[in-house]
Design a protein around this motif. Structure first.
Motif, mmCIF file in Angstrom:
data_model
loop_
_atom_site.group_PDB
_atom_site.id
_atom_site.type_symbol
_atom_site.label_atom_id
_atom_site.label_comp_id
_atom_site.label_asym_id
_atom_site.label_seq_id
_atom_site.Cartn_x
_atom_site.Cartn_y
_atom_site.Cartn_z
ATOM 1 N N ALA A 172 -8.172 -9.861 55.504
ATOM 2 C CA ALA A 172 -8.954 -10.505 54.439
ATOM 3 C C ALA A 172 -8.134 -11.576 53.733
ATOM 4 C CB ALA A 172 -9.431 -9.453 53.443
ATOM 5 N N SER A 173 -6.848 -11.291 53.497
ATOM 6 C CA SER A 173 -5.996 -12.265 52.804
ATOM 7 C C SER A 173 -5.777 -13.510 53.659
ATOM 8 C CB SER A 173 -4.654 -11.628 52.440
ATOM 9 O OG SER A 173 -3.916 -11.310 53.602
ATOM 10 N N ILE A 174 -5.611 -13.281 54.981
ATOM 11 C CA ILE A 174 -5.449 -14.431 55.876
ATOM 12 C C ILE A 174 -6.701 -15.297 55.853
ATOM 13 C CG2 ILE A 174 -5.276 -15.127 58.292
ATOM 14 C CD1 ILE A 174 -3.386 -12.836 58.744
ATOM 15 N N LYS A 175 -7.846 -14.649 55.923
ATOM 16 C CA LYS A 175 -9.115 -15.380 55.900
ATOM 17 C C LYS A 175 -9.251 -16.177 54.618
ATOM 18 C CE LYS A 175 -14.070 -14.646 55.404
ATOM 19 N NZ LYS A 175 -15.134 -13.633 55.234
ATOM 20 N N ASP A 176 -8.983 -15.532 53.500
ATOM 21 C CA ASP A 176 -9.118 -16.213 52.205
ATOM 22 C C ASP A 176 -8.094 -17.338 52.073
ATOM 23 O OD1 ASP A 176 -11.149 -14.491 51.562
ATOM 24 O OD2 ASP A 176 -9.885 -13.123 50.389
ATOM 25 N N ASN A 230 -8.879 -16.371 63.226
ATOM 26 C CA ASN A 230 -8.881 -15.182 62.363
ATOM 27 C C ASN A 230 -10.267 -14.555 62.277
ATOM 28 O OD1 ASN A 230 -6.191 -14.622 60.716
ATOM 29 N ND2 ASN A 230 -6.344 -16.837 61.064
ATOM 30 N N LEU A 231 -11.274 -15.414 62.238
ATOM 31 C CA LEU A 231 -12.633 -14.889 62.181
ATOM 32 C C LEU A 231 -12.982 -14.143 63.473
ATOM 33 C CD1 LEU A 231 -14.499 -17.888 60.479
ATOM 34 C CD2 LEU A 231 -13.990 -15.650 59.461
ATOM 35 N N VAL A 232 -12.507 -14.680 64.598
ATOM 36 C CA VAL A 232 -12.736 -13.999 65.883
ATOM 37 C C VAL A 232 -12.064 -12.632 65.873
ATOM 38 C CG1 VAL A 232 -12.203 -14.055 68.345
ATOM 39 C CG2 VAL A 232 -13.062 -16.111 67.202
ATOM 40 N N GLN A 233 -10.836 -12.592 65.366
ATOM 41 C CA GLN A 233 -10.115 -11.337 65.300
ATOM 42 C C GLN A 233 -10.824 -10.344 64.388
ATOM 43 O OE1 GLN A 233 -7.628 -10.461 67.148
ATOM 44 N NE2 GLN A 233 -7.355 -8.443 66.206
ATOM 45 N N MET A 234 -11.329 -10.821 63.270
ATOM 46 C CA MET A 234 -12.036 -9.941 62.336
ATOM 47 C C MET A 234 -13.344 -9.462 62.955
ATOM 48 S SD MET A 234 -11.409 -11.729 58.634
ATOM 49 C CE MET A 234 -12.254 -10.402 57.790
ATOM 50 N N TYR A 235 -13.996 -10.349 63.713
ATOM 51 C CA TYR A 235 -15.247 -9.982 64.371
ATOM 52 C C TYR A 235 -15.013 -8.862 65.386
ATOM 53 C CZ TYR A 235 -19.415 -10.270 67.281
ATOM 54 O OH TYR A 235 -20.539 -9.968 67.993
ATOM 55 N N LYS A 236 -13.908 -8.983 66.133
ATOM 56 C CA LYS A 236 -13.579 -7.946 67.110
ATOM 57 C C LYS A 236 -13.333 -6.602 66.426
ATOM 58 C CE LYS A 236 -11.534 -10.993 70.609
ATOM 59 N NZ LYS A 236 -10.295 -11.371 71.318
ATOM 60 N N MET A 237 -12.639 -6.671 65.319
ATOM 61 C CA MET A 237 -12.330 -5.433 64.599
ATOM 62 C C MET A 237 -13.566 -4.842 63.956
ATOM 63 S SD MET A 237 -8.660 -6.268 62.818
ATOM 64 C CE MET A 237 -8.588 -4.594 62.136
ATOM 65 N N ILE A 250 -6.766 -30.636 58.638
ATOM 66 C CA ILE A 250 -8.031 -29.903 58.440
ATOM 67 C C ILE A 250 -8.458 -29.253 59.758
ATOM 68 C CG2 ILE A 250 -10.512 -30.180 58.001
ATOM 69 C CD1 ILE A 250 -9.777 -32.328 55.935
ATOM 70 N N ASP A 251 -8.369 -30.021 60.838
ATOM 71 C CA ASP A 251 -8.746 -29.490 62.153
ATOM 72 C C ASP A 251 -7.850 -28.314 62.532
ATOM 73 O OD1 ASP A 251 -10.680 -31.443 62.286
ATOM 74 O OD2 ASP A 251 -9.467 -32.815 63.506
ATOM 75 N N ARG A 252 -6.563 -28.434 62.228
ATOM 76 C CA ARG A 252 -5.639 -27.344 62.552
ATOM 77 C C ARG A 252 -5.957 -26.087 61.752
ATOM 78 N NH1 ARG A 252 -1.058 -24.763 61.258
ATOM 79 N NH2 ARG A 252 -0.988 -25.703 59.180
ATOM 80 N N GLN A 253 -6.213 -26.288 60.476
ATOM 81 C CA GLN A 253 -6.518 -25.147 59.613
ATOM 82 C C GLN A 253 -7.860 -24.506 60.006
ATOM 83 O OE1 GLN A 253 -4.739 -23.691 57.318
ATOM 84 N NE2 GLN A 253 -3.058 -25.138 56.967
ATOM 85 N N LYS A 254 -8.800 -25.323 60.374
ATOM 86 C CA LYS A 254 -10.103 -24.776 60.802
ATOM 87 C C LYS A 254 -9.947 -23.956 62.085
ATOM 88 C CE LYS A 254 -13.370 -28.089 58.821
ATOM 89 N NZ LYS A 254 -14.385 -29.132 59.108
ATOM 90 N N GLU A 255 -9.108 -24.433 62.991
ATOM 91 C CA GLU A 255 -8.864 -23.665 64.226
ATOM 92 C C GLU A 255 -8.198 -22.332 63.913
ATOM 93 O OE1 GLU A 255 -8.894 -22.591 68.107
ATOM 94 O OE2 GLU A 255 -9.911 -24.291 67.155
ATOM 95 N N LEU A 256 -7.275 -22.366 62.955
ATOM 96 C CA LEU A 256 -6.623 -21.124 62.541
ATOM 97 C C LEU A 256 -7.624 -20.160 61.912
ATOM 98 C CD1 LEU A 256 -3.992 -19.543 62.217
ATOM 99 C CD2 LEU A 256 -3.624 -20.726 60.033
#
Length: 226
Positions: A152-156, A119-126, A109-115
């Motif tokens: 979006a697919s990665i995030k979902d 991704n959210l940081v990357q989306m925020y930058k974009m 869970i911790d690993r997936q949350k970090e991932l």
């Protein structure tokens, strides 16, 4: 004169000695019951002893049967206690395995949350650029759409994976709680069986003592018959 007195004294002694042995014999012959039991009394005495032996043997046999019953019940309890202990051991092993699975699941869970966070940081930058800027910066319109859809697919996907793992962890924790409660119930059951065994063992010892006492009485009465 002196010799005559001596002879007289000896004769008196002889007469007295004869009387000592003769009178009891005569009295005994005249009244036998005064010194010995009659044949009927002796037979009654034997009958009484025989009846006492019979009664005590019956009591000893009854107690022996009770001893056998108690020993059988204790043997059954031993089996139930052993089975309960085996279940406790198996339950403890399950609890330990579930604990390991929960730790591993939490790590995932911790690993997936970090991932997801990355991704959210990357989306925020974009998202700092306008859609028009993103479109103009892309080689073509299809590339722009593909980038948007990819992020979006990665995030979902990550979010869905995290949600699934969280549900798995919750199920593991539920299973662990159930196993822990089962262990508590099994230990209570085992204690109850052990308490019952202690009570029956105490009763067994008492019953064996009573049986031995009646057997001793029988042995003593049988000796009296001889």
């Amino acid at each position: 004169m002196k010799s005559t007195k001596i002879n007289l004294i000896q004769k008196i002694k002889t007469i007295l000695i004869a009387l000592v042995f003769t009178v009891p014999a005569v009295f005994s012959a005249a009244n036998p019951s005064a010194f010995a039991l009659t044949a009927s009394e002796l037979q009654q005495q034997k009958n009484d002893i025989a009846q006492k032996i019979k009664d005590n043997v019956a009591q000893a046999d009854s107690l022996s049967a009770q001893v056998d019953t108690l020993e059988n019940k204790i043997a059954v309890l031993d089996g139930e206690i052993s089975a309960a202990q085996n279940e406790i051991t198996q339950t403890e092993a399950k609890i330990e395995e579930l604990s390991k699975q929960i730790i591993d699941t939490q790590a995932e869970i911790d690993r997936q949350k970090e991932l997801l966070k990355q991704n959210l940081v990357q989306m925020y930058k974009m998202s700092g650029s306008t859609s028009m800027e993103l479109l103009l910066s892309s080689d073509d319109f299809s590339t722009y759409i593909n980038n948007e859809q990819y992020l979006a697919s990665i995030k979902d996907g990550v979010k869905s994976s995290v949600d699934t793992i969280i549900i798995q962890k919750q199920q593991l924790e539920t299973n662990k709680a159930e196993q822990q409660q089962l262990k508590v119930d099994l230990e209570a059951r085992k204690k109850g069986l052990e308490d019952t065994r202690t009570e029956r063992t105490t009763l067994l010892v008492q019953t064996q003592g009573e049986e031995a006492r009646y057997q001793a009485i029988v042995t003593e009465l049988q000796a009296q018959q001889k």
